[in-house]
Write a protein that holds these residues in place. Structure first.
Motif, mmCIF file in Angstrom:
data_model
loop_
_atom_site.group_PDB
_atom_site.id
_atom_site.type_symbol
_atom_site.label_atom_id
_atom_site.label_comp_id
_atom_site.label_asym_id
_atom_site.label_seq_id
_atom_site.Cartn_x
_atom_site.Cartn_y
_atom_site.Cartn_z
ATOM 1 N N THR A 155 0.882 -10.547 6.967
ATOM 2 C CA THR A 155 2.279 -10.136 6.986
ATOM 3 C C THR A 155 2.829 -10.141 8.406
ATOM 4 O O THR A 155 2.084 -10.176 9.385
ATOM 5 C CB THR A 155 2.462 -8.721 6.400
ATOM 6 O OG1 THR A 155 1.785 -7.772 7.240
ATOM 7 C CG2 THR A 155 1.928 -8.636 4.982
ATOM 8 N N ASP A 157 5.716 -7.928 10.876
ATOM 9 C CA ASP A 157 6.396 -6.640 10.985
ATOM 10 C C ASP A 157 7.279 -6.683 12.233
ATOM 11 O O ASP A 157 6.781 -6.810 13.354
ATOM 12 C CB ASP A 157 5.347 -5.528 11.089
ATOM 13 C CG ASP A 157 5.956 -4.135 11.059
ATOM 14 O OD1 ASP A 157 7.192 -4.007 11.183
ATOM 15 O OD2 ASP A 157 5.185 -3.163 10.947
ATOM 16 N N VAL A 171 6.683 -4.142 6.361
ATOM 17 C CA VAL A 171 5.976 -3.121 7.130
ATOM 18 C C VAL A 171 4.768 -2.622 6.338
ATOM 19 O O VAL A 171 4.663 -2.799 5.123
ATOM 20 C CB VAL A 171 6.900 -1.946 7.498
ATOM 21 C CG1 VAL A 171 8.098 -2.440 8.317
ATOM 22 C CG2 VAL A 171 7.373 -1.220 6.245
ATOM 23 N N ASP A 172 3.854 -1.974 7.035
ATOM 24 C CA ASP A 172 2.619 -1.500 6.417
ATOM 25 C C ASP A 172 2.896 -0.570 5.238
ATOM 26 O O ASP A 172 2.250 -0.673 4.184
ATOM 27 C CB ASP A 172 1.759 -0.792 7.466
ATOM 28 C CG ASP A 172 0.456 -0.273 6.904
ATOM 29 O OD1 ASP A 172 -0.393 -1.093 6.501
ATOM 30 O OD2 ASP A 172 0.282 0.956 6.848
ATOM 31 N N VAL A 175 3.792 -2.596 2.197
ATOM 32 C CA VAL A 175 2.628 -3.264 1.608
ATOM 33 C C VAL A 175 1.859 -2.284 0.731
ATOM 34 O O VAL A 175 1.499 -2.596 -0.421
ATOM 35 C CB VAL A 175 1.700 -3.833 2.702
ATOM 36 C CG1 VAL A 175 0.397 -4.350 2.088
ATOM 37 C CG2 VAL A 175 2.395 -4.948 3.465
ATOM 38 N N ARG A 176 1.636 -1.086 1.240
ATOM 39 C CA ARG A 176 0.868 -0.094 0.494
ATOM 40 C C ARG A 176 1.618 0.380 -0.736
ATOM 41 O O ARG A 176 1.007 0.648 -1.782
ATOM 42 C CB ARG A 176 0.491 1.076 1.410
ATOM 43 C CG ARG A 176 -0.426 0.617 2.538
ATOM 44 C CD ARG A 176 -0.869 1.723 3.477
ATOM 45 N NE ARG A 176 -1.653 1.148 4.570
ATOM 46 C CZ ARG A 176 -2.930 0.827 4.490
ATOM 47 N NH1 ARG A 176 -3.592 1.040 3.369
ATOM 48 N NH2 ARG A 176 -3.571 0.303 5.526
ATOM 49 N N VAL A 187 -6.893 -3.002 6.778
ATOM 50 C CA VAL A 187 -6.339 -3.808 7.866
ATOM 51 C C VAL A 187 -7.499 -4.341 8.698
ATOM 52 O O VAL A 187 -8.272 -3.574 9.272
ATOM 53 C CB VAL A 187 -5.382 -2.981 8.750
ATOM 54 C CG1 VAL A 187 -4.892 -3.826 9.924
ATOM 55 C CG2 VAL A 187 -4.190 -2.481 7.930
ATOM 56 N N GLU A 190 -4.579 -6.697 13.733
ATOM 57 C CA GLU A 190 -3.145 -6.491 13.992
ATOM 58 C C GLU A 190 -2.870 -6.834 15.446
ATOM 59 O O GLU A 190 -3.574 -6.371 16.335
ATOM 60 C CB GLU A 190 -2.759 -5.035 13.704
ATOM 61 C CG GLU A 190 -1.299 -4.717 13.919
ATOM 62 C CD GLU A 190 -0.967 -3.274 13.537
ATOM 63 O OE1 GLU A 190 0.180 -2.870 13.775
ATOM 64 O OE2 GLU A 190 -1.862 -2.568 13.035
ATOM 65 N N ARG A 211 -0.096 -8.790 10.859
ATOM 66 C CA ARG A 211 -1.112 -7.879 10.328
ATOM 67 C C ARG A 211 -1.870 -8.594 9.216
ATOM 68 O O ARG A 211 -1.257 -9.227 8.347
ATOM 69 C CB ARG A 211 -0.433 -6.617 9.802
ATOM 70 C CG ARG A 211 -1.346 -5.453 9.516
ATOM 71 C CD ARG A 211 -0.535 -4.190 9.205
ATOM 72 N NE ARG A 211 0.140 -3.677 10.393
ATOM 73 C CZ ARG A 211 1.468 -3.538 10.483
ATOM 74 N NH1 ARG A 211 2.264 -3.889 9.491
ATOM 75 N NH2 ARG A 211 1.992 -3.075 11.617
ATOM 76 N N TYR A 213 -4.609 -8.143 6.119
ATOM 77 C CA TYR A 213 -5.253 -7.198 5.218
ATOM 78 C C TYR A 213 -6.363 -7.883 4.421
ATOM 79 O O TYR A 213 -6.238 -9.039 4.031
ATOM 80 C CB TYR A 213 -4.248 -6.645 4.201
ATOM 81 C CG TYR A 213 -3.115 -5.853 4.764
ATOM 82 C CD1 TYR A 213 -3.173 -4.463 4.824
ATOM 83 C CD2 TYR A 213 -1.951 -6.486 5.213
ATOM 84 C CE1 TYR A 213 -2.114 -3.721 5.325
ATOM 85 C CE2 TYR A 213 -0.894 -5.751 5.715
ATOM 86 C CZ TYR A 213 -0.964 -4.369 5.764
ATOM 87 O OH TYR A 213 0.083 -3.642 6.246
#
Length: 218
Positions: A155, A157, A171-172, A175-176, A187, A190, A211, A213
């Protein structure tokens, strides 16, 4: 973002998102997943990525999904390959060796279509979609892929107010929120890549984090 948007990008060769080499994260991090040769890899919104060739060279059958027929035909032309073409439901399937490119709408994929996929690699799918379509994409992916499927998600950001996408900032926390109920997330790497990204520098972006994952479907 309608299909016409992406078809026009390919027809006009406006494909700055296409990398002329294999993605370095893929080269560096995929081996660490410990996935055996022979595991089938789903690559959503694959374009004509050289990552497909690399995954196949590792012994993985590859199932790329791509909306643009030009992207698909350009891939095989660039690789100097003559694909076998068939029809599977809503998709036109181009195949050579371990590589199958399914030309059609990702959202038309069924669980049966991807039942053999034990791995996933998303470098440019989630970040290519605006927010409402990201939710739809993540939900559909979680619905159709089998438990135990694992792989990589990459991703970007950055401050979306500084520049419009695509590629979009994801943003993280988003994603979550999008996949955390159905996938385990870790992760792996990054880093700020702004200095390597002329388009974003010219657009006035002040920070650009990439980032990576590791994903595992529950």
């Amino acid at each position: 973002m309608e299909p016409e948007f992406w078809n026009k990008r390919w027809e006009r060769n406006q494909i700055g998102f296409h990398l002329p080499e294999v993605n370095p994260y893929l080269l560096r991090l995929w081996p660490g997943l410990g996935l055996a040769q022979g595991l089938r890899v789903l690559v959503p919104l694959c374009g004509k990525s050289l990552d497909l060739v690399w995954l196949a060279s590792c012994g993985h059958p590859v199932q790329g999904i791509e909306l643009s027929e030009k992207a698909v035909t350009d891939f095989f032309s660039d690789q100097q390959l003559e694909p076998r073409i068939s029809q599977r439901g809503a998709f036109t399937v181009y195949q050579v060796g371990l590589i199958e490119l399914w030309c059609g709408d990702f959202f038309a994929l069924t669980a049966e279509d991807v039942a053999a996929c034990a791995a996933i690699y998303d470098r440019a799918a989630l970040i290519a979609l605006p927010p409402p379509m990201r939710e739809q994409y993540a939900a559909h992916l979680s619905r159709i892929l089998p438990s135990g499927c694992e792989g990589l998600l990459i991703t970007l950001d950055y401050d979306q107010m500084q520049m419009a996408g695509p590629p979009f900032a994801v943003v993280d926390a988003e994603v979550r929120s999008l996949v955390g109920d159905h996938w385990q997330l870790q992760v792996l790497e990054e880093r700020d890549i702004l200095g390597e990204s002329w388009k974003f520098l010219q657009g006035g972006v002040t920070s650009l984090d990439e980032r990576v994952y590791r994903l595992l479907k529950r």
